[in-house]
Design a protein around this motif. Structure first.
Motif, PDB file in Angstrom:
ATOM      1  N   ALA A 278      46.182  40.173  42.407  1.00 27.21           N
ATOM      2  CA  ALA A 278      46.595  39.934  41.025  1.00 27.21           C
ATOM      3  C   ALA A 278      48.110  39.783  40.924  1.00 27.21           C
ATOM      4  N   GLY A 279      48.848  40.578  41.715  1.00 28.52           N
ATOM      5  CA  GLY A 279      50.304  40.510  41.660  1.00 28.52           C
ATOM      6  C   GLY A 279      50.844  39.182  42.164  1.00 28.52           C
ATOM      7  N   ILE A 280      50.345  38.719  43.320  1.00 33.18           N
ATOM      8  CA  ILE A 280      50.852  37.460  43.865  1.00 33.18           C
ATOM      9  C   ILE A 280      50.413  36.281  43.011  1.00 33.18           C
ATOM     10  N   THR A 281      49.201  36.359  42.431  1.00 33.30           N
ATOM     11  CA  THR A 281      48.749  35.299  41.538  1.00 33.30           C
ATOM     12  C   THR A 281      49.613  35.249  40.278  1.00 33.30           C
ATOM     13  N   GLY A 282      49.907  36.434  39.731  1.00 27.85           N
ATOM     14  CA  GLY A 282      50.736  36.489  38.526  1.00 27.85           C
ATOM     15  C   GLY A 282      52.134  35.959  38.774  1.00 27.85           C
TER      16      GLY A 282
ATOM     17  N   GLU B  37      51.359  22.686  37.194  1.00 31.47           N
ATOM     18  CA  GLU B  37      51.183  22.614  35.752  1.00 31.47           C
ATOM     19  C   GLU B  37      49.932  23.382  35.331  1.00 31.47           C
ATOM     20  N   THR B  38      48.871  23.256  36.116  1.00 28.46           N
ATOM     21  CA  THR B  38      47.630  23.969  35.789  1.00 28.46           C
ATOM     22  C   THR B  38      47.790  25.463  35.997  1.00 28.46           C
ATOM     23  N   ILE B  39      48.450  25.848  37.101  1.00 27.24           N
ATOM     24  CA  ILE B  39      48.665  27.272  37.358  1.00 27.24           C
ATOM     25  C   ILE B  39      49.559  27.879  36.281  1.00 27.24           C
ATOM     26  N   GLY B  40      50.559  27.120  35.852  1.00 26.51           N
ATOM     27  CA  GLY B  40      51.504  27.647  34.875  1.00 26.51           C
ATOM     28  C   GLY B  40      50.896  27.897  33.515  1.00 26.51           C
ATOM     29  N   GLU B  41      49.766  27.297  33.210  1.00 31.41           N
ATOM     30  CA  GLU B  41      49.143  27.519  31.908  1.00 31.41           C
ATOM     31  C   GLU B  41      48.731  28.974  31.706  1.00 31.41           C
TER      32      GLU B  41
ATOM     33  N   GLU C  63      46.072  33.163  51.868  1.00 28.58           N
ATOM     34  CA  GLU C  63      45.528  34.299  52.620  1.00 28.58           C
ATOM     35  C   GLU C  63      44.843  35.294  51.688  1.00 28.58           C
ATOM     36  N   SER C  64      45.447  35.537  50.541  1.00 24.17           N
ATOM     37  CA  SER C  64      44.887  36.497  49.590  1.00 24.17           C
ATOM     38  C   SER C  64      43.533  36.029  49.070  1.00 24.17           C
ATOM     39  N   ARG C  65      43.425  34.742  48.759  1.00 17.55           N
ATOM     40  CA  ARG C  65      42.149  34.226  48.268  1.00 17.55           C
ATOM     41  C   ARG C  65      41.054  34.344  49.328  1.00 17.55           C
ATOM     42  N   LEU C  66      41.397  34.048  50.582  1.00 18.14           N
ATOM     43  CA  LEU C  66      40.402  34.154  51.647  1.00 18.14           C
ATOM     44  C   LEU C  66      40.030  35.610  51.906  1.00 18.14           C
ATOM     45  N   PHE C  67      41.015  36.498  51.830  1.00 18.20           N
ATOM     46  CA  PHE C  67      40.737  37.925  52.030  1.00 18.20           C
ATOM     47  C   PHE C  67      39.794  38.447  50.943  1.00 18.20           C
TER      48      PHE C  67
END
Length: 418
Positions: free
Chosen positions: A49-53, A198-202, A231-235
């Motif tokens: 969640a932290g790296i995604t945020g 752009e999609t991620i920034g929404e 890596e986080s998504r695969l983990f």
């Protein structure tokens, strides 16, 4: 044969009982492991969640980067499939559900004229696709039961390298997503390329970027975070797949244990019926033999039957290890079939002899006890008279001697016949 049927049923019951113990132990082990897998998945969520945020906030603040992981191919010619299964079986439909869904996606890509590349995690997926002659570019083992971040990095580096060098235009990941203990579902999602900034920034907050200073630059930080994001998504997918595997195995082993219990009950009933059939058959054989002997007694063609006692007939061996049958009773009452009553009341050793009464007492007027095995008789003054069990009664010593019996040596010396 009834005895052989009983032995077969006992062996089957013992085998099923052993299987039940094993499945019960595996059920308990899987229950413990699924709890640990859930805890590990929950512990990894704050990092994801932290790296995604952070990536979302950077994208929302206008940070842009031309990174290979964001490359969108003009034409998708080759698709890579990352398929996560288990190394071991006995997990119910866990592996088959993922493999079937993935194979449908592969066939759909081939129908559209696209090539495929298989990156397989787990022995079950490797064995399945190898047996069906699919081309396998990479396979990984030993990481599905308890995956670590190093395992995720190893696979992510290989997949990212294939994508960034242009060997793959798109990567699809297929695994079983853990929703709850009772619900797991197959998930097929796009893994690479990542969504555009752009999609991620929404989903991000542009004001969060203003509160921080980035070195060397927001774009540099974003470029270094993207590989960690992969890596986080695969983990997360590996952790979900591990928890799903253990949950499916727990349910499968519980179902196997319940089925074993039902089978033991059914086999136990069949064994009881086989025993009852065997006992009924043996009783009928004894009764039939006794009736046949009773019908033949007195026949001049077979004088031996006239010298057989009722006790001889009742002490015939049934066979096997059932031992001697001593006048069968039901709740203390003698069981005498039709045709046997006459045999019991007859004089087994001629006139002056009598078979014991149903309660083993002496008929009226009979005081001499005879033993058919030793052919000895005892008078009331015998020292062993009280402990001797009469197999035949005589009304006088002379009758006993006429039947071939001898006086036992437990009488007072010099006594004469009464």
């Amino acid at each position: 044969m009834p005895g052989g049927q009983e032995r077969i049923l006992r062996r089957r019951i013992n085998s099923v009982q052993s299987t039940k113990k094993i499945t019960r132990a595996m059920e308990l082990i899987a229950a413990t492991r699924v709890v640990k897998a859930m805890q590990r998945a929950n512990a990894a969520r704050p990092y994801a969640a932290g790296i995604t945020g952070a990536i979302q906030d950077l994208a929302a603040g206008g940070a842009g980067v031309d990174h290979p992981l964001l490359r969108e191919a003009d034409e998708i010619r080759k698709v890579g499939f990352v398929i996560i299964t288990s190394d071991r079986g006995l997990a119910g439909p866990y592996n088959s559900a993922v493999i079937r869904a993935s194979e449908r996606e592969i066939m759909a890509a081939q129908t559209e004229g696209k090539q495929y590349s298989l990156i397989l995690i787990g022995k079950k997926a490797r064995d399945y696709f190898r047996f069906r002659n699919y081309e396998i570019d990479a396979s990984f083992e030993g990481m599905t039961d308890s995956p670590t971040y190093d395992h995720a990095r190893e696979v992510a580096d290989f997949v990212a390298d294939q994508f960034t060098t242009g060997d793959l235009d798109q990567v699809i990941i297929s695994y079983q997503e853990f929703v709850s203990m009772g619900t797991q579902r197959v998930a097929i999602r796009r893994f690479l390329p990542l969504e555009q900034m752009e999609t991620i920034g929404e989903a991000g907050d542009a004001r969060a970027r203003a509160e921080f200073e980035f070195e060397p630059s927001p774009e540099g930080v974003l470029a270094s975070l993207l590989p960690r994001y992969v890596e986080s998504r695969l983990f997360s997918a590996l952790l979900d797949a591990s928890a799903s595997e253990h949950a499916n195995r727990q349910r499968a082993m519980k179902a196997a244990t319940d089925n074993a219990e039902d089978l033991i009950t059914k086999l136990g009933r069949a064994l009881s019926r086989a025993r009852q059939d065997a006992i009924t058959t043996e009783i009928m054989e004894i009764v039939g033999g006794a009736e046949a002997l009773g019908d033949d007694r007195g026949d001049e063609a077979d004088l031996l039957l006239d010298h057989l006692t009722t006790q001889h007939i009742a002490s015939q061996h049934v066979g096997g290890d059932h031992g001697r049958v001593e006048r069968p009773t039901v709740k203390g009452e003698p069981v005498v079939a039709a045709g046997v009553t006459t045999l019991l009341d007859a004089a087994p050793y001629g006139e002056g002899s009598h078979a014991p009464l149903p309660d083993n007492s002496a008929p009226e007027g009979f005081t001499i006890k005879g033993n058919a095995d030793s052919m000895l008789y005892h008078r009331p003054d015998s020292r062993s008279y009280s402990v001797t069990v009469a197999e035949v009664w005589f009304d006088s010593p002379s009758r006993a001697e006429a039947a071939g019996f001898s006086l036992a040596n437990t009488h007072p010396t010099g006594s004469t016949n009464a």
